[in-house]
Design an enzyme around this catalytic site. Structure first.
Site, PDB file in Angstrom:
ATOM      1  N   MET A  96      11.014  -7.685  -9.978  1.00  0.00           N
ATOM      2  CA  MET A  96      11.971  -8.291  -9.058  1.00  0.00           C
ATOM      3  C   MET A  96      13.151  -7.389  -8.668  1.00  0.00           C
ATOM      4  SD  MET A  96      10.297 -10.851  -8.379  1.00  0.00           S
ATOM      5  CE  MET A  96      11.355 -11.809  -7.297  1.00  0.00           C
ATOM      6  N   HIS A 115       3.227  -8.642  -2.304  1.00  0.00           N
ATOM      7  CA  HIS A 115       4.224  -9.543  -1.697  1.00  0.00           C
ATOM      8  C   HIS A 115       3.539 -10.816  -1.226  1.00  0.00           C
ATOM      9  CE1 HIS A 115       8.073 -10.439   0.140  1.00  0.00           C
ATOM     10  NE2 HIS A 115       7.401 -10.898   1.178  1.00  0.00           N
ATOM     11  N   HIS A 177      -1.331 -17.300  -5.220  1.00  0.00           N
ATOM     12  CA  HIS A 177      -1.621 -16.578  -6.470  1.00  0.00           C
ATOM     13  C   HIS A 177      -3.114 -16.277  -6.600  1.00  0.00           C
ATOM     14  CE1 HIS A 177       2.339 -16.851  -8.485  1.00  0.00           C
ATOM     15  NE2 HIS A 177       1.827 -15.890  -9.212  1.00  0.00           N
ATOM     16  N   GLU A 180      -3.768 -13.351  -4.510  1.00  0.00           N
ATOM     17  CA  GLU A 180      -3.165 -12.154  -5.123  1.00  0.00           C
ATOM     18  C   GLU A 180      -4.042 -11.604  -6.234  1.00  0.00           C
ATOM     19  OE1 GLU A 180       1.623 -12.666  -4.631  1.00  0.00           O
ATOM     20  OE2 GLU A 180       0.726 -13.470  -6.437  1.00  0.00           O
TER      21      GLU A 180
HETATM   22  C1  GRF Z   1       3.812 -12.862  -7.224  1.00  0.00           C
HETATM   23  O1  GRF Z   1       3.693 -13.967  -6.354  1.00  0.00           O
HETATM   24  C2  GRF Z   1       4.173 -11.615  -6.471  1.00  0.00           C
HETATM   25  O2  GRF Z   1       3.654 -11.569  -5.177  1.00  0.00           O
HETATM   26  C3  GRF Z   1       5.680 -11.710  -6.421  1.00  0.00           C
HETATM   27  O3  GRF Z   1       6.041 -12.237  -7.678  1.00  0.00           O
HETATM   28  C4  GRF Z   1       4.985 -13.050  -8.174  1.00  0.00           C
HETATM   29  C5  GRF Z   1       4.680 -12.598  -9.569  1.00  0.00           C
HETATM   30  O4  GRF Z   1       3.792 -13.442 -10.235  1.00  0.00           O
HETATM   31  N1  GRF Z   1       6.252 -10.421  -6.100  1.00  0.00           N
HETATM   32  P1  GRF Z   1       3.224 -13.045 -11.676  1.00  0.00           P
HETATM   33  O5  GRF Z   1       4.407 -12.627 -12.550  1.00  0.00           O
HETATM   34  O6  GRF Z   1       2.243 -11.920 -11.494  1.00  0.00           O
HETATM   35  O7  GRF Z   1       2.563 -14.284 -12.188  1.00  0.00           O
END
Ligand code: GRF
Length: 212
Positions: A96, A115, A177, A180
């Site tokens: 972050m 992102h 998620h 991702e």
């Molecule tokens: C994810 O949604 C990513 O895109 C954002 O922060 C979140 C992190 O999730 N930058 P995690 O810690 O991997 O569960």
């Protein structure tokens, strides 16, 4: 790119839950593609991502911002640690803090970020909330190289996610998620295989070899 017999070494930076780190561990770590997570770093000593790394036997390091006089000193120390571990690619997976040139200049075109929106729309720290508040109908996930701006680097992969009329921030976050957890490992695999390059005439345009 991983040379024959040598693994492609990842350093992963996390600030929180680390579910994306977990997807990298489950899908790539010490698998057939020769990719290994050699170090997990957090700015937050309480990040659950650190526990996930420990559970997988991966070395961890914590660099709280408050332990350093300024951002460049913080990022220099992280870059030193990443170099000590011979990291080929730095992956920001829910990290972050903004990464400064003190680290980026040491890993040129070798830092990527995830992102939860379709950049260049909705950059910043709260993209899912911002997308919902705007009333957008489509959002998605972006994996991009990191430059000095906030969420402005060249885009490697994107995938759209539809926003439903009855979505809440939480229900949308859940579907984002899931995307991702596929897209980030895929981008890492492509980079490790040496298939990701840049258009000679426009280096903002990333080219993935073998893809139309
Ligand atoms: C994810 O949604 C990513 O895109 C954002 O922060 C979140 C992190 O999730 N930058 P995690 O810690 O991997 O569960």
């Amino acid at each position: 790119m991983a040379a024959a017999g040598k693994s492609f070494r990842l350093g992963v930076l996390v600030s929180g839950s680390g579910s994306n780190l977990q997807s990298i561990i489950d899908k790539l770590h010490r698998g057939d593609a020769g990719i290994e997570v050699v170090l997990v770093i957090s700015d937050n000593p309480g990040a659950y991502g650190l526990r996930r790394a420990e559970n997988a036997g991966i070395p961890t390091a914590v660099f709280p911002l408050g332990d350093f006089p300024d951002r460049p000193a913080h990022d220099r120390a992280m870059a030193d640690e990443l170099e000590r571990h011979g990291v080929d690619l730095v992956v920001l997976a829910g990290y972050m803090l903004i990464v400064t040139p003190a680290l980026l200049d040491r890993f040129p075109q070798r830092v990527i970020n995830l992102h939860p929106a379709l950049l260049p729309s909705f950059p910043g720290a709260t993209p899912i909330e911002d997308t919902m508040a705007y009333g957008a109908r489509v959002t998605g996930v972006t994996v991009h190289f990191v430059d000095e701006g906030t969420d402005t680097g060249p885009i490697i992969l994107q995938e759209a996610v539809e926003i439903k009329y009855n979505d809440t921030v939480d229900s949308l976050r859940e579907r984002i998620h899931a995307v991702e957890h596929r897209l980030l490992p895929r981008a890492i695999e492509l980079i490790a295989a040496g298939r990701v390059g840049f258009d000679q005439e426009n280096p903002r345009r990333v080219i993935v070899e073998g893809e139309e």
